[in-house]
Design an enzyme around this catalytic site. Sequence first.
Site, PDB file in Angstrom:
ATOM      1  CB  ALA A 144      -0.956  -0.003   1.189  1.00  0.00           C
ATOM      2  CG  HIS A 163      -1.282   2.773  -4.028  1.00  0.00           C
ATOM      3  ND1 HIS A 163      -1.068   2.484  -5.364  1.00  0.00           N
ATOM      4  CD2 HIS A 163      -1.471   1.580  -3.415  1.00  0.00           C
ATOM      5  CE1 HIS A 163      -1.150   1.169  -5.533  1.00  0.00           C
ATOM      6  NE2 HIS A 163      -1.389   0.602  -4.372  1.00  0.00           N
ATOM      7  CG  ASP A 205      11.926  12.131  -2.032  1.00  0.00           C
ATOM      8  OD1 ASP A 205      11.748  12.345  -3.253  1.00  0.00           O
ATOM      9  OD2 ASP A 205      11.457  12.856  -1.133  1.00  0.00           O
ATOM     10  CB  ILE A 218       0.645 -10.235  -5.888  1.00  0.00           C
ATOM     11  CG1 ILE A 218       1.943 -10.545  -5.130  1.00  0.00           C
ATOM     12  CG2 ILE A 218      -0.191 -11.493  -6.105  1.00  0.00           C
ATOM     13  CD1 ILE A 218       1.744 -10.943  -3.678  1.00  0.00           C
ATOM     14  CB  SER A 219      -3.477  -7.793  -7.577  1.00  0.00           C
ATOM     15  OG  SER A 219      -3.201  -6.505  -7.046  1.00  0.00           O
ATOM     16  NE  ARG A 255      -6.849  -5.057  -5.942  1.00  0.00           N
ATOM     17  CZ  ARG A 255      -6.178  -5.178  -4.806  1.00  0.00           C
ATOM     18  NH1 ARG A 255      -4.869  -5.305  -4.803  1.00  0.00           N
ATOM     19  NH2 ARG A 255      -6.830  -5.171  -3.656  1.00  0.00           N
TER      20      ARG A 255
END
Length: 154
Positions: free
Chosen positions: A82, A85, A92, A107-108, A113
Amino acid sequence: MSHILLLNGPNLNLLGTREPAVYGATTLDDVEAMCSEVAKGLGHSLEAFQSNHEGALLDQIHAAGRRFKAGELMGVVFNPGAFTHTSVALFDAINGVKPMPLIEVHISNVHAREAFRHHSYVSPAAAGIVIGFGTDGYRLAIEALVRKARTHAA
């Protein structure tokens, strides 16, 4: 033989139990074992690190940059989870250790999504991206990193 660092970000320690319809039944231990075998088959060793804490991942990237400059590390395969995002700090850090190659892996298929998953702060700093091939994407990322390192060394 050169070392490869495999980094996994938040919640990837839950692989195998978290949303198996999205991430599959393979555990993080399974992924790390598979990656170690792939690296070994290519003549390299692999170290794995997972953290749910952004700062710990930043520290690993900084250390990887020093190891790369010292000739001790080929590069990094990184699933930022996560943080992909949300983290300008990861962007940096990765830019700060260039020219060390880092391959981003997911993975996805994040683009199939939720809309908030479509943007990656990591991608512009990464040497390459592997998305949507399940845990097999880690193998593809390791192979790509090795090819990239050979090209860089030539």
